[in-house]
Design an enzyme around this catalytic site. Structure first.
Site: not given
Lengths: 293, 156
Positions: B26, B31, B48
């Site tokens: 990811t 985030c 996430h």
């Protein structure tokens, strides 16, 4: 020394009163906070009951129609094919409604589970809009509402293919919910306009109705789940308020943006702008400044 | 050892738990990704999320840290983990460069939310790479629990 330590532990009457006053104020503030949280909880319970009551209508009404219409067909005489055909058409329309409602519920469940994974492909926007309209047109036909589609395309040619890379079913569900909303808030016999533009690697699609419009103060809550504006008993508008919250969440997943323009008794327009999806970069080159955790 | 291992790209607002060996990859800016690993059963999962707390509006999706982290723990337990065995690693929460008032300190608040929920669930954070102004690309091997990280230029 003794006096000093006594002074430290024993507070004077004024000091005590000060502390009590401080505690009283703190207590008051905490009670206020608790009341606010309680109000929110009560509110969410109410929305939940509204949601369940609305869901019952959304699912049970079409289901009951399907049951009774199909029973009627079973009981028809051999020569009543015309009647059977028109009843089958009604069944199809009710089943399509059920399909739309259930799809919203399943997608909402996927989103809430964090499993609304994207499936990116090359799509053609004109076809996607027509597909979204086909999914919902039975509702418009019931109320004699006409859906017009306008395309503004490069080189000014009508219906030039608008190719785009995105998640087809997610964008289609956003549009179907916009259209469903527009149908709900349109007056019978009204019209809905759909406008599509693709430029600068962004697709912009607007669904405009000329119906009752939305009050400005309701705009803040329009994407809340369980919420349906104009929730009076006599309201002609049906729906469980899940559709727009699904549209908003799907737009977030596609990194898009939804904007609303509305005027009371003149209508509303809902616009989605989505950027062209980039392919997932799942490469992880081993060279360079890598750290292992 | 050269068997090809499945690779999965995790998008924002999503979560995944894999009980067969998988590499979850990811890309993070402000985030945050919480990686949970079960060293006994040798599997793990990752979320996430983009914002710290669900504000009571819209769907309760894992876009929000409180929901995403609770759901990740619940999913690990559902797939057979004993909560006491779980170990956490935290990534992301970089400071973003644009200064939208609503998004002020969002990275830091995302990290705080994740830590608080893990602490409440008594799950230890055994390593982390958070804050700063750089984005991160991470690759989590759910079988071994190791995470490879690269710093990248990403500002959202």
């Amino acid at each position: 020394m003794k006096n000093n330590s006594e002074n430290k532990t024993k507070k004077g009457p004024n000091e005590k009163l000060e502390i009590i006053e401080k505690l009283r104020l703190e207590n008051k503030e905490l009670s206020k906070q608790l009341a606010r949280v309680n109000d929110k909880l009560k509110g969410s319970e109410k929305f939940k009951s509204n949601f369940l009551a609305n869901m019952m209508n959304e699912i049970i009404n079409p289901y009951t129609s399907i049951m009774s219409l199909s029973k009627n067909i079973v009981e028809l005489g051999r020569n009543d094919w015309d009647k059977a055909a028109s009843m089958a058409e009604l069944i199809y329309s009710e089943a399509s409604d059920l399909d739309f409602q259930l799809n919203n519920i399943f997608v909402a469940a996927e989103i809430e589970a964090g499993e609304a994974f994207t499936q990116i492909s090359n799509i053609e926007i004109n076809g996607l809009i027509q597909d979204a309209i086909d999914k919902i047109k039975f509702k418009a036909e019931k109320r004699n509402i006409v859906i017009n589609v306008e395309y503004i395309v490069k080189q000014g040619k009508q219906k030039e293919p608008l190719n785009f890379t995105t998640d087809y079913s997610k964008l289609r569900l956003i549009l179907t919910n916009f259209l469903n909303n527009a149908i709900k808030y349109s007056n019978p016999g009204g019209r809905i306009k759909v406008l599509a533009v693709v430029e600068n690697k962004k697709a912009k699609i607007t669904v405009q109705d000329f119906g009752t419009g939305i009050e400005k103060e309701d705009l803040n809550t329009i994407f809340d789940r369980f919420r349906k504006l104009d929730s009076d008993v006599n309201s002609l508008n049906t729906g469980h308020g899940l559709g727009l919250s699904v549209a908003k969440a799907l737009s977030d997943i596609l990194e898009g943006e939804i904007t609303i323009k509305t005027e009371r008794n003149k209508g509303s327009s809902f616009t989605i702008i989505v950027p062209e999806a980039e392919p997932d970069d799942d490469t992880f080159l081993s060279e360079g400044d890598e750290i292992i955790f | 050892m050269n068997d090809t291992i499945k690779r999965y790209y995790l998008h924002p607002s999503s979560l995944i738990v894999c009980n067969s060996p998988t590499e979850i990859i990811t890309l993070l800016g402000s985030c945050v990704a919480v990686c949970l690993w079960d060293p006994v059963k040798e599997f793990g999962g990752m979320n996430h999320f983009m914002l710290p707390l669900w504000n009571g509006q819209g769907l309760t999706s894992p876009k929000y840290g409180d929901i995403a982290t609770e759901k990740l723990i619940a999913r690990m337990i559902k797939l057979g983990s004993d909560k006491h065995n779980l170990k956490a690693k935290l990534f992301g929460g970089a400071s973003v460069l644009f200064s939208d008032n609503n998004l002020f300190n969002i990275g830091e608040r995302n990290i705080e939310t994740a830590k608080e929920i893990l602490e409440r669930n008594k799950i230890p954070v055994i390593s982390s790479s958070t804050g700063s102004t750089m984005g991160r690309k991470i690759l989590f091997n759910t079988k071994t629990g190791t995470i490879r990280q690269k710093l990248i230029k990403k500002n959202n």
